[in-house]
Design a protein around this motif. Structure first.
Motif, PDB file in Angstrom:
ATOM      1  N   THR A   1     106.735 -23.295 -55.704  1.00  0.00           N
ATOM      2  CA  THR A   1     105.761 -24.092 -55.177  1.00  0.00           C
ATOM      3  C   THR A   1     105.925 -24.093 -57.481  1.00  0.00           C
ATOM      4  N   ILE A   2     105.747 -25.143 -57.612  1.00  0.00           N
ATOM      5  CA  ILE A   2     105.082 -25.395 -59.410  1.00  0.00           C
ATOM      6  C   ILE A   2     103.253 -25.226 -59.696  1.00  0.00           C
ATOM      7  N   ALA A   3     102.196 -25.195 -58.535  1.00  0.00           N
ATOM      8  CA  ALA A   3     102.127 -24.646 -58.771  1.00  0.00           C
ATOM      9  C   ALA A   3     100.908 -23.919 -57.808  1.00  0.00           C
ATOM     10  N   SER A   4     100.131 -22.418 -57.818  1.00  0.00           N
ATOM     11  CA  SER A   4      99.599 -22.456 -57.057  1.00  0.00           C
ATOM     12  C   SER A   4      97.968 -22.609 -57.249  1.00  0.00           C
ATOM     13  N   ALA A   5      97.158 -22.749 -56.056  1.00  0.00           N
ATOM     14  CA  ALA A   5      95.957 -22.857 -55.892  1.00  0.00           C
ATOM     15  C   ALA A   5      95.275 -24.294 -56.943  1.00  0.00           C
ATOM     16  N   ALA A   6      96.381 -25.238 -56.831  1.00  0.00           N
ATOM     17  CA  ALA A   6      95.737 -26.700 -57.467  1.00  0.00           C
ATOM     18  C   ALA A   6      94.240 -26.407 -57.483  1.00  0.00           C
ATOM     19  N   ASN A   7      93.122 -27.481 -57.624  1.00  0.00           N
ATOM     20  CA  ASN A   7      92.013 -28.114 -57.009  1.00  0.00           C
ATOM     21  C   ASN A   7      92.448 -29.075 -55.919  1.00  0.00           C
ATOM     22  N   THR A   8      91.241 -30.089 -55.665  1.00  0.00           N
ATOM     23  CA  THR A   8      91.833 -30.808 -54.106  1.00  0.00           C
ATOM     24  C   THR A   8      92.170 -32.109 -54.577  1.00  0.00           C
ATOM     25  N   ASN A   9      92.298 -31.995 -55.879  1.00  0.00           N
ATOM     26  CA  ASN A   9      92.843 -33.994 -56.729  1.00  0.00           C
ATOM     27  C   ASN A   9      93.880 -33.648 -57.189  1.00  0.00           C
ATOM     28  N   GLY A  10      95.249 -32.344 -57.152  1.00  0.00           N
ATOM     29  CA  GLY A  10      96.354 -31.637 -57.525  1.00  0.00           C
ATOM     30  C   GLY A  10      96.173 -33.095 -57.283  1.00  0.00           C
ATOM     31  N   HIS A  11      97.372 -33.517 -57.500  1.00  0.00           N
ATOM     32  CA  HIS A  11      99.459 -34.338 -57.815  1.00  0.00           C
ATOM     33  C   HIS A  11     100.617 -34.338 -57.645  1.00  0.00           C
ATOM     34  N   ALA A  12     101.738 -33.702 -57.824  1.00  0.00           N
ATOM     35  CA  ALA A  12     103.097 -33.483 -58.708  1.00  0.00           C
ATOM     36  C   ALA A  12     103.473 -34.665 -58.513  1.00  0.00           C
TER      37      ALA A  12
END
Length: 287
Positions: A268-279
């Protein structure tokens, strides 16, 4: 002749594109499409042949191996049904002043995709691979290979290749070069809102690895595309992927190794990102 100078040696038919003196006191010259080794007397021995015959080359070593980069190209694979019903392809040479020179006219691949969610990458042998969703009554993740390496297009024998027989309304397909002509085709079905990340390895000739898949589902974006990004490691024959996890919107990292045909554990790079999150994943070499 030139006063005060004498001819050291003659290497191929020219033009001379680069010279390199290795740490073991061996010297190499690229002339035309030939890689030559030269001794102190100016005698030339042909050691290999490049795909190109003009333009400056870059040469480097690691103490055991010599690497020659004979040019940098920019490729595109473009689809817009209002412009053409097929994927359009083109290759450019990148010039030192930042301009581009087309290798050939824009090529019509005669490949008709379902949508514009296509990707392109190029193998170490110079063959372009375009990943896309097939058109028709049922849509499948598909990849097509260019048999040519000169900027023109001819679909290679055995292609297009259907990667999965699971029909869906929205497949996202990413082609990733792994070096030694090997490729990883990475795809996800987000037609129902999300789908697992899947990978099929290819040896560049005729052999495909057995498909492997994640257990975590990949979230879709506003256009139905998988929120997925991948980059290739040609040294270790590995693909690195970042994607958005469905439901939680965590940003997940996972790698695929060609030799073992296996996916790594998820990180997990980032937890609980927002709905626009894109790695977004990329590979950078230390200077």
């Amino acid at each position: 002749g030139t006063p005060g100078k004498r001819l050291f040696g003659t290497f191929g038919t020219g033009p001379v594109r680069g010279e390199f003196s290795a740490s073991n006191d061996r010297s190499f010259i690229v002339s035309g499409s030939g890689l030559y080794e030269t001794d102190s007397a100016g005698n030339a021995t042909l050691r290999g042949t490049l795909l190109t015959s003009s333009g400056t080359v870059t040469i480097d070593e690691n103490g055991l191996q010599l690497a020659v980069c004979d040019g940098t190209y920019l490729y595109y694979a473009f689809f817009n049904s209002a412009v053409d019903p097929s994927i359009l392809f083109r290759r450019y040479t990148t010039n030192s002043d930042g301009t581009l020179t087309a290798s050939a006219a824009e090529q019509d691949t005669a490949i008709d995709p379902q949508n514009s969610l296509n990707s392109i990458d190029v193998s170490s042998g110079g063959n372009a691979y375009v990943g896309y969703e097939s058109s028709g009554a049922n849509q499948y993740p598909t990849v097509v290979k260019n048999a040519n390496t000169d900027g023109t297009w001819a679909t290679a024998s055995g292609f297009p290749k259907t990667l999965s027989t699971s029909a869906s309304t929205t497949w996202s397909v990413v082609s990733v070069s792994l070096g030694s002509n090997q490729m990883a085709f990475i795809y996800a079905d987000t037609g129902g809102g999300d789908g697992e990340l899947r990978v099929t390895g290819f040896d560049g000739t005729s052999t495909y690895k057995t498909e492997v898949a994640t257990t975590t589902l990949v979230e879709q974006g506003t256009n139905g595309e998988a929120l997925l990004s991948c980059a290739g490691d040609t040294t270790n024959a590995r693909a690195y992927c970042g994607f958005t996890k469905s439901g939680t919107f965590d940003l997940i990292y996972q790698s695929y190794t060609y030799s073992t045909n296996a996916l790594s554990s998820e990180v997990t790079i980032a937890s609980a990102a927002n709905t626009n999150g894109h790695a977004v994943i990329d590979i950078a070499k230390d200077p």
